[in-house]
Design a protein around this motif. Structure first.
Motif, PDB file in Angstrom:
ATOM      1  N   SER A  22     -14.356   2.247  -5.652  1.00  0.00           N
ATOM      2  CA  SER A  22     -12.917   2.185  -5.965  1.00  0.00           C
ATOM      3  C   SER A  22     -12.289   3.173  -5.961  1.00  0.00           C
ATOM      4  O   SER A  22     -12.848   4.488  -6.069  1.00  0.00           O
ATOM      5  CB  SER A  22     -12.743   1.340  -7.223  1.00  0.00           C
ATOM      6  OG  SER A  22     -13.242   1.998  -8.265  1.00  0.00           O
ATOM      7  N   LEU A  23     -10.627   3.444  -5.810  1.00  0.00           N
ATOM      8  CA  LEU A  23     -10.115   4.483  -6.108  1.00  0.00           C
ATOM      9  C   LEU A  23      -9.866   5.002  -7.420  1.00  0.00           C
ATOM     10  O   LEU A  23      -9.596   4.266  -8.255  1.00  0.00           O
ATOM     11  CB  LEU A  23      -8.866   4.367  -5.328  1.00  0.00           C
ATOM     12  CG  LEU A  23      -7.826   5.507  -5.281  1.00  0.00           C
ATOM     13  CD1 LEU A  23      -8.438   6.579  -4.639  1.00  0.00           C
ATOM     14  CD2 LEU A  23      -6.454   5.017  -4.617  1.00  0.00           C
ATOM     15  N   GLN A  24     -10.300   6.176  -7.573  1.00  0.00           N
ATOM     16  CA  GLN A  24     -10.401   6.589  -9.153  1.00  0.00           C
ATOM     17  C   GLN A  24      -9.830   8.146  -9.203  1.00  0.00           C
ATOM     18  O   GLN A  24     -10.112   9.081  -9.919  1.00  0.00           O
ATOM     19  CB  GLN A  24     -11.904   7.081  -9.783  1.00  0.00           C
ATOM     20  CG  GLN A  24     -12.543   5.428  -9.688  1.00  0.00           C
ATOM     21  CD  GLN A  24     -11.829   4.485 -10.661  1.00  0.00           C
ATOM     22  OE1 GLN A  24     -11.206   4.662 -11.705  1.00  0.00           O
ATOM     23  NE2 GLN A  24     -11.504   3.324 -10.320  1.00  0.00           N
ATOM     24  N   LYS A  25      -8.623   8.293  -8.209  1.00  0.00           N
ATOM     25  CA  LYS A  25      -8.040   9.573  -8.406  1.00  0.00           C
ATOM     26  C   LYS A  25      -6.825   9.279  -7.373  1.00  0.00           C
ATOM     27  O   LYS A  25      -6.491   8.403  -6.727  1.00  0.00           O
ATOM     28  CB  LYS A  25      -8.736  10.780  -7.506  1.00  0.00           C
ATOM     29  CG  LYS A  25      -8.928  10.459  -6.023  1.00  0.00           C
ATOM     30  CD  LYS A  25      -9.954  11.459  -5.572  1.00  0.00           C
ATOM     31  CE  LYS A  25     -10.214  11.085  -3.651  1.00  0.00           C
ATOM     32  NZ  LYS A  25     -10.804  12.246  -3.260  1.00  0.00           N
ATOM     33  N   ASN A  26      -5.749  10.381  -7.657  1.00  0.00           N
ATOM     34  CA  ASN A  26      -4.451  10.370  -6.904  1.00  0.00           C
ATOM     35  C   ASN A  26      -4.856  11.007  -5.501  1.00  0.00           C
ATOM     36  O   ASN A  26      -5.753  12.032  -5.453  1.00  0.00           O
ATOM     37  CB  ASN A  26      -3.312  11.053  -7.832  1.00  0.00           C
ATOM     38  CG  ASN A  26      -3.081  10.595  -8.839  1.00  0.00           C
ATOM     39  OD1 ASN A  26      -3.156   9.269  -9.043  1.00  0.00           O
ATOM     40  ND2 ASN A  26      -2.750  11.422  -9.888  1.00  0.00           N
ATOM     41  N   LEU A  27      -4.047  10.370  -4.566  1.00  0.00           N
ATOM     42  CA  LEU A  27      -4.305  10.956  -3.145  1.00  0.00           C
ATOM     43  C   LEU A  27      -3.062  10.928  -2.510  1.00  0.00           C
ATOM     44  O   LEU A  27      -2.191  10.044  -2.512  1.00  0.00           O
ATOM     45  CB  LEU A  27      -5.426  10.526  -2.507  1.00  0.00           C
ATOM     46  CG  LEU A  27      -5.537   8.961  -2.035  1.00  0.00           C
ATOM     47  CD1 LEU A  27      -5.084   8.743  -0.688  1.00  0.00           C
ATOM     48  CD2 LEU A  27      -7.202   8.646  -1.922  1.00  0.00           C
ATOM     49  N   GLU A  28      -3.033  11.693  -1.327  1.00  0.00           N
ATOM     50  CA  GLU A  28      -2.216  11.626  -0.131  1.00  0.00           C
ATOM     51  C   GLU A  28      -2.569  11.637   1.060  1.00  0.00           C
ATOM     52  O   GLU A  28      -3.768  12.154   1.430  1.00  0.00           O
ATOM     53  CB  GLU A  28      -1.221  13.132  -0.265  1.00  0.00           C
ATOM     54  CG  GLU A  28      -0.525  13.212  -1.665  1.00  0.00           C
ATOM     55  CD  GLU A  28       0.642  14.205  -1.526  1.00  0.00           C
ATOM     56  OE1 GLU A  28       0.910  14.668  -0.398  1.00  0.00           O
ATOM     57  OE2 GLU A  28       1.197  14.793  -2.649  1.00  0.00           O
ATOM     58  N   THR A  29      -2.072  10.847   2.002  1.00  0.00           N
ATOM     59  CA  THR A  29      -2.659  10.654   3.542  1.00  0.00           C
ATOM     60  C   THR A  29      -1.189  10.447   4.311  1.00  0.00           C
ATOM     61  O   THR A  29      -0.337  10.132   4.018  1.00  0.00           O
ATOM     62  CB  THR A  29      -3.550   9.786   3.396  1.00  0.00           C
ATOM     63  OG1 THR A  29      -4.356   9.491   4.609  1.00  0.00           O
ATOM     64  CG2 THR A  29      -3.067   8.316   3.222  1.00  0.00           C
ATOM     65  N   GLU A  30      -1.560  10.368   5.718  1.00  0.00           N
ATOM     66  CA  GLU A  30      -0.505   9.791   6.760  1.00  0.00           C
ATOM     67  C   GLU A  30      -0.357   8.417   6.574  1.00  0.00           C
ATOM     68  O   GLU A  30       0.871   7.947   6.300  1.00  0.00           O
ATOM     69  CB  GLU A  30      -0.990  10.449   7.972  1.00  0.00           C
ATOM     70  CG  GLU A  30       0.199  10.078   9.076  1.00  0.00           C
ATOM     71  CD  GLU A  30      -0.478  10.301  10.312  1.00  0.00           C
ATOM     72  OE1 GLU A  30       0.458  10.010  11.314  1.00  0.00           O
ATOM     73  OE2 GLU A  30      -1.580  10.526  10.703  1.00  0.00           O
ATOM     74  N   ILE A  31      -1.322   7.833   6.671  1.00  0.00           N
ATOM     75  CA  ILE A  31      -1.184   6.144   6.829  1.00  0.00           C
ATOM     76  C   ILE A  31      -2.261   5.373   5.840  1.00  0.00           C
ATOM     77  O   ILE A  31      -3.337   5.834   5.886  1.00  0.00           O
ATOM     78  CB  ILE A  31      -1.423   5.909   8.259  1.00  0.00           C
ATOM     79  CG1 ILE A  31      -0.672   6.414   9.240  1.00  0.00           C
ATOM     80  CG2 ILE A  31      -1.424   4.187   8.482  1.00  0.00           C
ATOM     81  CD1 ILE A  31      -0.729   6.046  10.630  1.00  0.00           C
ATOM     82  N   VAL A  32      -1.697   4.483   5.134  1.00  0.00           N
ATOM     83  CA  VAL A  32      -2.487   3.900   4.382  1.00  0.00           C
ATOM     84  C   VAL A  32      -2.544   2.313   5.235  1.00  0.00           C
ATOM     85  O   VAL A  32      -1.561   1.617   5.537  1.00  0.00           O
ATOM     86  CB  VAL A  32      -2.327   3.485   2.941  1.00  0.00           C
ATOM     87  CG1 VAL A  32      -2.984   2.119   2.280  1.00  0.00           C
ATOM     88  CG2 VAL A  32      -2.341   4.792   2.181  1.00  0.00           C
ATOM     89  N   VAL A  33      -3.859   1.855   5.428  1.00  0.00           N
ATOM     90  CA  VAL A  33      -4.141   0.454   5.837  1.00  0.00           C
ATOM     91  C   VAL A  33      -4.467  -0.369   4.831  1.00  0.00           C
ATOM     92  O   VAL A  33      -5.683  -0.003   4.128  1.00  0.00           O
ATOM     93  CB  VAL A  33      -5.016   0.321   6.824  1.00  0.00           C
ATOM     94  CG1 VAL A  33      -5.499  -1.001   7.442  1.00  0.00           C
ATOM     95  CG2 VAL A  33      -4.560   1.290   8.066  1.00  0.00           C
ATOM     96  N   LEU A  34      -3.714  -1.327   4.460  1.00  0.00           N
ATOM     97  CA  LEU A  34      -3.840  -2.280   3.361  1.00  0.00           C
ATOM     98  C   LEU A  34      -4.665  -3.615   3.952  1.00  0.00           C
ATOM     99  O   LEU A  34      -4.402  -4.168   4.862  1.00  0.00           O
ATOM    100  CB  LEU A  34      -2.771  -2.570   2.456  1.00  0.00           C
ATOM    101  CG  LEU A  34      -2.098  -1.732   1.732  1.00  0.00           C
ATOM    102  CD1 LEU A  34      -0.859  -2.094   1.025  1.00  0.00           C
ATOM    103  CD2 LEU A  34      -3.194  -1.446   0.484  1.00  0.00           C
ATOM    104  N   GLY A  35      -5.943  -3.962   3.568  1.00  0.00           N
ATOM    105  CA  GLY A  35      -6.587  -5.026   4.095  1.00  0.00           C
ATOM    106  C   GLY A  35      -8.099  -4.443   4.509  1.00  0.00           C
ATOM    107  O   GLY A  35      -7.793  -3.823   5.617  1.00  0.00           O
ATOM    108  N   GLY A  36      -9.102  -4.984   4.037  1.00  0.00           N
ATOM    109  CA  GLY A  36     -10.465  -4.473   4.726  1.00  0.00           C
ATOM    110  C   GLY A  36     -10.958  -5.755   5.478  1.00  0.00           C
ATOM    111  O   GLY A  36     -12.293  -5.706   5.683  1.00  0.00           O
ATOM    112  N   GLY A  37     -10.274  -6.697   6.091  1.00  0.00           N
ATOM    113  CA  GLY A  37     -10.940  -7.524   7.056  1.00  0.00           C
ATOM    114  C   GLY A  37     -10.935  -7.206   8.514  1.00  0.00           C
ATOM    115  O   GLY A  37     -10.954  -5.912   8.590  1.00  0.00           O
ATOM    116  N   ILE A  38     -10.989  -8.336   9.271  1.00  0.00           N
ATOM    117  CA  ILE A  38     -11.147  -7.779  10.432  1.00  0.00           C
ATOM    118  C   ILE A  38      -9.738  -7.160  11.179  1.00  0.00           C
ATOM    119  O   ILE A  38     -10.175  -6.161  12.106  1.00  0.00           O
ATOM    120  CB  ILE A  38     -11.631  -9.104  11.564  1.00  0.00           C
ATOM    121  CG1 ILE A  38     -11.816  -8.685  13.093  1.00  0.00           C
ATOM    122  CG2 ILE A  38     -10.564 -10.165  11.329  1.00  0.00           C
ATOM    123  CD1 ILE A  38     -13.116  -7.671  13.112  1.00  0.00           C
ATOM    124  N   THR A  39      -8.774  -7.587  10.751  1.00  0.00           N
ATOM    125  CA  THR A  39      -7.439  -6.921  11.014  1.00  0.00           C
ATOM    126  C   THR A  39      -7.413  -5.622  10.668  1.00  0.00           C
ATOM    127  O   THR A  39      -7.261  -4.569  11.579  1.00  0.00           O
ATOM    128  CB  THR A  39      -6.313  -7.793  10.679  1.00  0.00           C
ATOM    129  OG1 THR A  39      -6.406  -9.107  10.951  1.00  0.00           O
ATOM    130  CG2 THR A  39      -5.259  -7.089  10.997  1.00  0.00           C
TER     131      THR A  39
END
Length: 400
Positions: A22-39
Motif C-alpha cells: 500500500s502507499l505509505q509515502k508522498n510521491l510525485e509522478t507524471e501519470i497515475v493510472v487508477l484501477g488495477g484490473g484488466i483495463t
C-alpha cells in the motif's frame, strides 16, 4: 446440501497471484493510472511502451474488481448490432468501430505471445445465434452488412448449426475472429511485467479526495498521503459512474455459472464463443481447463441480502435455457457468481476527457466486449497525451 461459492470462478481458481504494498509515502509522478484490473493493466502497459512515467493505484488487491468476474469473451462484435449502430453514427463510423474490435483481438494475441503470458489465451470463432424466426430475419440483414464490409463472416442455417455444434437455433452468423482468455491472469501478468520494468504499483490504497487543477492533479489517500501528477487516467470501470454527472451507462447485474471439468459437448463447441439474439442474451464459452461457462439473465435490480437466493434462481433459468440450446449437455454446476454489467446508449465505450475533470482521461469499456475496448484505449490514450487525434476518438467521446 451443496454449498456454492460466492466468489467468481477466476479468483477461486487462481488465488492471489501477486501482491504489492500500500502507499505509505508522498510521491510525485507524471501519470497515475487508477484501477488495477484488466483495463488499468492494458493502459499502463501502453503508457510505459510510449515512454511515460506511470504509477498504478488500486483500492483492492490487483484484479479483484470486475476483472475477477468477467467471462473474458473477446469479441469484435458490439452489443449494438452493426445495422443499428449505422443508424446512430453512420455506416463509416459503425464499420470503423467493428473493425477496430477485430484489430484489438489480434493485438492482444500478439501481446500475449510476445510477453509469453500464461493466461489461457486462445483464438476462437464467434457464433451469433438467432433465438427465433423473427430474430433470424434481422440477423440475416446483420450478416449481409458485415459481409459487405468483409468482416470474415458466414451464414449457417439452423441445420448447419445443429450438425456442426449440436446447438438448436434458427440460423447463425459465424465470425472467424474472436478469442477467450483468463482476464484475471492476464491483468496480473501484464501488471507484474510492468512492475519488473520499473512501474510503481500500490494496492489496498484508497483515494479519498482528488484536486484537479490546470497545472496537475493531487490525490489524497485514506492513510493521509498525497500523490501529485500531471494526468490521471481513470480505469475504474463501473465505479466511475459515481464520479460523473453525465449519464453514460445503465448498470445491470449479470450472472454466470461454470461447469465441472470434463463436460461432454461437441468438440467444435470448444472452438467458438456463443451468444444469442434473446433479450437478455445467453452466452457461453469453454475454459482452458475443460469447463463450460454460461452466463446471462441480466437484471436491473440486485438485493445484496438475498444475493445467494437470487443467484440460485438465476442458475436454474440459465440451466433451462442451456437445455433448450444443447439437449443432454451434461452441465453440472461447480461455481456460480454475479457481477455488475454496464450498457451505453450505443454500445460504445467512453474513452477520453470529460469536461467535468481537468487533466484527467477516462477509459470506460462498458458492454459485453469491454476488454477489446480497453485494448483499443492503449493507442487512443497515448495519442491524446501527444495531442494527436485518433480516428475512434469522436465515436467514444463524452457528451455525444
Amino acid at each position: 446440501m451443496r454449498i456454492r461459492t460466492f466468489e467468481p470462478f477466476w479468483l477461486v481458481k487462481n488465488g492471489l497471484l501477486h501482491s504489492y504494498p500500500s502507499l505509505q509515502k508522498n510521491l510525485e509522478t507524471e501519470i497515475v493510472v487508477l484501477g488495477g484490473g484488466i483495463t488499468g493493466a492494458l493502459v499502463s502497459h501502453g503508457l510505459l511502451e510510449a515512454g511515460h512515467q506511470v504509477v498504478l493505484i488500486d483500492k483492492r488487491d490487483i484484479g479483484q474488481g470486475s476483472t475477477s468476474a468477467t467471462t473474458s469473451m473477446l469479441q469484435y462484435e458490439i452489443d449494438e448490432p452493426l445495422v443499428e449502430l449505422t443508424k446512430k453514427i453512420g455506416e463509416k463510423g459503425a464499420v470503423a468501430c467493428y473493425k477496430a474490435g477485430i484489430k484489438a483481438i489480434r493485438t492482444i494475441g500478439d501481446l500475449v505471445a510476445n510477453l509469453n503470458l500464461e493466461c489461457g489465451f486462445d483464438f476462437k470463432k464467434s457464433l451469433f445465434l438467432a433465438h427465433d424466426e423473427n430474430a433470424a430475419d434481422w440477423l440475416k440483414e446483420e450478416f449481409e452488412m458485415r459481409n459487405k464490409h468483409r468482416m470474415g463472416v458466414s451464414w449457417l442455417s439452423a441445420d448447419q448449426v445443429w450438425k456442426t455444434f449440436g446447438i438448436r437455433s434458427f440460423g447463425a452468423i459465424l465470425s472467424k475472429t474472436a478469442a477467450s482468455v483468463d482476464a484475471y491472469r492476464l491483468a496480473h501478468g501484464l501488471i507484474h511485467h510492468s512492475f519488473k520494468r520499473g512501474m510503481d504499483i500500490y494496492d489496498q490504497t484508497e483515494i479519498t479526495k482528488t484536486e484537479h487543477r490546470e497545472d496537475g492533479v493531487t490525490l489524497q489517500t485514506m492513510d493521509g498521503f498525497s500523490v501529485k501528477c500531471r494526468k490521471v487516467i481513470y480505469c475504474t470501470g463501473f465505479e466511475s459512474t459515481e464520479l460523473l454527472k453525465e449519464k453514460i451507462a445503465s448498470l445491470f447485474y449479470t450472472y454466470a455459472s461454470v461447469s465441472e471439468q470434463g463436460i461432454a459437448c461437441a468438440k467444435q463447441l470448444k472452438d467458438v464463443l456463443v451468444w444469442d439474439t434473446a433479450n437478455p442474451y445467453l452466452y457461453m464459452r469453454t475454459t482452458d481447463d475443460g469447463r463450460l461457462l454460461v452466463g446471462g439473465e441480466d437484471s436491473s435490480t440486485n438485493f445484496p441480502f438475498f444475493q445467494q437466493q437470487i443467484k440460485e434462481r438465476k442458475y436454474v433459468k440459465l440451466q433451462s435455457k442451456l437445455d433448450e440450446l444443447i439437449p443432454e449437455n451434461g452441465f453440472i454446476e461447480d461455481f456460480s457468481w454475479g457481477g455488475t454489467f454496464g450498457a451505453t446508449k450505443d454500445g460504445l465505450p467512453y474513452i477520453g476527457a470529460s469536461p467535468e475533470y481537468t487533466n484527467a482521461l477516462f477509459v470506460l469499456g462498458f458492454g459485453g466486449n469491454g476488454i477489446t475496448f480497453s485494448i483499443q484505449a492503449m493507442d487512443i490514450i497515448v495519442a491524446m497525451l501527444k495531442g494527436k487525434k485518433h480516428d475512434l476518438e469522436k465515436y467514444y467521446r463524452f457528451g455525444r
